[in-house]
Design a protein around this motif. Structure first.
Motif, short mmCIF file in Angstrom:
data_model
loop_
_atom_site.label_atom_id
_atom_site.label_comp_id
_atom_site.label_asym_id
_atom_site.label_seq_id
_atom_site.Cartn_x
_atom_site.Cartn_y
_atom_site.Cartn_z
N ARG A 2 40.43 45.23 40.07
CA ARG A 2 41.19 44.07 39.62
C ARG A 2 40.35 42.79 39.72
N ALA A 5 37.88 42.73 36.87
CA ALA A 5 38.53 42.36 35.61
C ALA A 5 38.75 40.86 35.54
N GLN A 9 37.15 38.13 32.90
CA GLN A 9 37.99 37.18 32.18
C GLN A 9 37.52 35.74 32.39
N ALA A 49 34.70 47.17 33.51
CA ALA A 49 35.13 45.79 33.32
C ALA A 49 34.31 45.10 32.22
#
Length: 206
Positions: A2, A5, A9, A49
């Motif tokens: 997470r 990711a 972003q 990712a």
């Protein structure tokens, strides 16, 4: 995963991991605090990712031998990282590594002018031990470089392009964002070179 990711972003394009050794016992001796499975997971999740990545290894840890260094080479070859990089250990004055070499090894540079004599650029052995000689260290350095060379060329050739479908790809990082050592394939690939060096080493020892 997470966190990776979220990093992607936020615009993260490249992560460099310090594995240091592909031998579990060496990792314990240097108090690295990681396992090889954690490194495998990190590379897998980073690729998923869409972030380019490198894994770095050091040659010449405390109690290192040719075989434990080969464990690093073989482990590096198993990783689907964007880049794989090998460096020779540079023991700095005042550190435990420097004291250990003084007691158990032999410096290969002028210790009276030590800080001027050492260099990461040359990537040559700074010291040797009876268990892991200068010649053996040079063989591992050469092999590590050939793996880096192969992984770099493979990545830039577009063979890994599928991993970049969700992002801008390595090209967006700029030409100075990662090591640029790309050659015209004059050396054997990593796996073939590994066999050649191992066979030559066994022939010399027996």
């Amino acid at each position: 995963p997470r966190v990776l990711a979220k990093l992607r972003q936020a615009g993260c394009l490249y992560i460099s991991y310090g594995c240091e050794s592909g031998n579990e016992e060496i990792l314990k001796k240097i108090n690295k605090g990681i396992t090889l499975q954690q490194v495998r997971n990190a590379v897998k999740w980073t690729n998923e990712a869409g972030i380019a990545n490198s894994v770095n290894f050091i040659i010449g840890h405390r109690d290192e031998t040719f075989q434990t260094a080969m464990d690093s080479v073989n482990f590096a070859r198993s990783l689907p990282a964007s880049f794989l990089v090998f460096y020779n250990l540079v023991p700095y004055p005042g550190t435990g590594a420097f004291l250990w070499v003084n007691r158990h090894g032999k410096f290969l540079v002028d210790t009276n002018n030590y800080m001027e004599a050492i260099s990461y650029v040359d990537n040559k052995p700074i010291f040797e031990t009876k268990e892991f000689t200068r010649e053996e260290r040079l063989k591992i350095t050469e092999l590590g470089f050939s793996i880096h060379e192969y992984s770099n060329s493979f990545h830039r050739s577009g063979a890994l392009a599928g991993a970049w479908n969700s992002g801008p790809g390595l090209a967006a990082m700029g030409r100075h964002a990662a090591p640029q050592y790309v050659f015209a394939g004059e050396r054997p690939s990593g796996s073939l070179r590994a066999r050649q060096i191992q066979e030559g080493h066994r022939g010399r020892r027996h």
